[in-house]
Scaffold this motif. Structure first.
Motif, PDB file in Angstrom:
ATOM      1  N   PHE A  78      35.918 104.919  54.874  1.00 29.70           N
ATOM      2  CA  PHE A  78      36.970 105.360  55.523  1.00 29.70           C
ATOM      3  C   PHE A  78      36.487 106.615  56.151  1.00 29.70           C
ATOM      4  N   ASP A 117      37.267  99.895  56.279  1.00 32.53           N
ATOM      5  CA  ASP A 117      38.764  99.838  56.241  1.00 32.53           C
ATOM      6  C   ASP A 117      39.319  99.963  57.476  1.00 32.53           C
ATOM      7  N   CYS A 119      42.488 100.769  59.383  1.00 37.25           N
ATOM      8  CA  CYS A 119      43.784 101.108  59.395  1.00 37.25           C
ATOM      9  C   CYS A 119      43.828 102.263  60.410  1.00 37.25           C
ATOM     10  N   CYS A 121      46.256 104.935  59.898  1.00 33.77           N
ATOM     11  CA  CYS A 121      46.966 106.098  59.001  1.00 33.77           C
ATOM     12  C   CYS A 121      45.871 107.487  58.772  1.00 33.77           C
ATOM     13  N   GLU A 122      44.510 107.409  58.843  1.00 35.13           N
ATOM     14  CA  GLU A 122      43.695 108.486  58.856  1.00 35.13           C
ATOM     15  C   GLU A 122      43.606 109.119  59.991  1.00 35.13           C
ATOM     16  N   CYS A 129      50.582 103.738  59.442  1.00 39.52           N
ATOM     17  CA  CYS A 129      49.713 102.737  59.603  1.00 39.52           C
ATOM     18  C   CYS A 129      49.627 102.201  60.833  1.00 39.52           C
ATOM     19  N   SER A 164      44.091  97.038  56.114  1.00 42.16           N
ATOM     20  CA  SER A 164      44.759  97.705  55.022  1.00 42.16           C
ATOM     21  C   SER A 164      46.116  98.065  55.454  1.00 42.16           C
ATOM     22  N   PHE A 199      50.332 105.238  43.067  1.00 39.40           N
ATOM     23  CA  PHE A 199      48.689 105.234  42.559  1.00 39.40           C
ATOM     24  C   PHE A 199      47.760 105.733  43.815  1.00 39.40           C
ATOM     25  N   PHE A 203      44.095 109.375  46.901  1.00 38.35           N
ATOM     26  CA  PHE A 203      43.528 109.052  48.113  1.00 38.35           C
ATOM     27  C   PHE A 203      43.943 109.772  49.475  1.00 38.35           C
ATOM     28  N   ARG A 216      55.748 104.508  52.950  1.00 37.65           N
ATOM     29  CA  ARG A 216      55.256 103.168  53.684  1.00 37.65           C
ATOM     30  C   ARG A 216      56.124 101.871  53.188  1.00 37.65           C
ATOM     31  N   GLN A 220      54.506  98.318  53.181  1.00 36.46           N
ATOM     32  CA  GLN A 220      53.698  97.793  52.073  1.00 36.46           C
ATOM     33  C   GLN A 220      54.746  97.053  50.838  1.00 36.46           C
ATOM     34  N   TYR A 270      41.360  96.304  44.332  1.00 36.79           N
ATOM     35  CA  TYR A 270      41.308  97.991  44.763  1.00 36.79           C
ATOM     36  C   TYR A 270      41.572  98.723  43.343  1.00 36.79           C
ATOM     37  N   SER A 273      42.703 105.355  43.961  1.00 40.03           N
ATOM     38  CA  SER A 273      42.574 106.461  43.522  1.00 40.03           C
ATOM     39  C   SER A 273      43.278 107.078  42.416  1.00 40.03           C
ATOM     40  N   TYR A 312      35.933 103.722  42.543  1.00 44.27           N
ATOM     41  CA  TYR A 312      35.330 105.194  42.471  1.00 44.27           C
ATOM     42  C   TYR A 312      34.278 105.124  41.218  1.00 44.27           C
TER      43      TYR A 312
END
Ligand code: PBG
Length: 325
Positions: A78, A117, A119, A121-122, A129, A164, A199, A203, A216, A220, A270, A273, A312
């Motif tokens: 990521f 990944d 996407c 969004c970052e 996204c 994603s 959840f 992240f 989202r 999603q 997955y 986080s 993780y």
């Protein structure tokens, strides 16, 4: 003759228990996530995810070496870019943060399987996204950017791409773009049944990707839906997904089971986080035994039908598995 059924015979000691054990965790089951940040010698722990760090590329290479030496076959990358903008440009630049990280990791540890990944969004200033217009995430314009991102990852040397974003039609768009650019050998692992989940909280701190307005839920999935997950998975398979994913894992083991039973495709889960943070927080308080609870949770994912687990906890688990031998 009194043939009483006695289930306890096969539970009498660890020898026989291990002989009849149905499900096992192996190092090869795991994919370890890495968060790549700008800078050098930079290593910052994510406060809600003890043991997980944002890493500059040089540090990520060190981490990747450790992961490889532990026997974990793969990482998923990521990126946290230097600059975010409306269209998430750094996601698909050849010298973007993830593209440079792929090259650096592949140069030092060519045997390590590198998944990315895919996407926006970052990389977007609004944290969504996809492309945003008048407060809406626009599906088809986003596809082109996702496809460009996937191709740029493959060009940099990624072994597999994992979209994603949850836009409709992204798997087909990415498959076509990869094929057209000479990457027909690169598999797609689709985040197929990805739920709009609380959840993901930690992240978003780790990846600095929280949406700046709204949420989202327009792309999603609704956590209340199960049948819809099968349609999402079916569509992704039709569009060319090689591996399908269910995300999050722990609250969605029924979905994992159904997907595996229905399609028999390789299934990745997955272990996100928030699942990690809950366990870590309780363990720190001495409220649960970390090792036992992690192994129990991850084994339940295998039992439900998962072939692969992004987690993780992966480094710890592999160390524990080695100790047990
Ligand atoms: C990016 C993405 C997210 C996660 C993986 N890829 C966050 C989100 O959709 O908001 C979550 C992973 C985790 O919580 O560990 N779209």
């Amino acid at each position: 003759m009194d043939l009483k059924l006695r289930m306890r015979r096969l539970r009498a000691n660890e020898k026989i228990r291990s002989m009849v054990r149905e499900n096992h965790l192996h190092p090869e089951d795991f994919i370890y996530p890495l968060f790549i940040a700008p800078g050098e010698k930079y290593r910052k722990e994510v406060s809600s995810m003890p043991g997980v760090f944002q890493l500059s590329i040089d540090e990520a290479v060190k981490e990747a070496k450790e992961v490889h030496e532990l026997g974990i076959p793969a990482v998923i990358l990521f990126g946290i870019p230097e600059h975010k903008d409306e269209f998430g440009c750094e996601a698909y630049q050849d010298d973007g943060i993830v593209q440079r990280a792929i090259k650096a990791i592949k140069k030092e540890i060519p045997e390590l399987y590198v998944i990315t990944d895919v996407c926006l969004c970052e990389y977007t200033s609004h944290g969504h996204c996809g492309v945003v217009r008048n407060g809406e995430v626009i599906n088809d314009e986003t596809l082109e950017l996702l496809a460009k991102t996937a191709v740029s990852h493959a060009k940099a040397g990624a072994d597999m791409v994992a979209p994603s974003d949850m836009m409709d039609g992204r798997v087909r768009a990415i498959r076509e773009a990869l094929d057209e650019n000479g990457f027909s050998h690169i598999p797609i692992m689709a985040y197929s049944a990805k739920y709009a989940s609380a959840f993901y909280g930690p992240f978003r701190e780790a990846a600095e990707s929280a949406p700046q307005f709204g949420d989202r839920r327009s792309y999603q999935m609704d956590p209340a839906n199960g049948n819809e997950a099968l349609r999402e998975v079916w569509l992704d398979i039709e569009e060319g997904a090689d591996i399908v994913m269910v995300k999050p894992a722990l609250s969605y083991l029924d979905i994992v089971w159904r997907v595996k039973q229905e399609f028999g495709y390789p299934v990745c889960v997955y272990n996100v986080s928030g699942e990690y943070a809950l366990v870590k927080a309780a363990a720190r308080n001495g409220w649960v035994e970390e090792k036992r609870i992690v192994l129990e949770i991850l084994t339940s994912m295998k039992r439900a039908g998962a072939d692969l687990i992004i987690s993780y906890h992966a480094k710890d688990v592999v160390k524990w598995l080695k100790e047990a031998k």
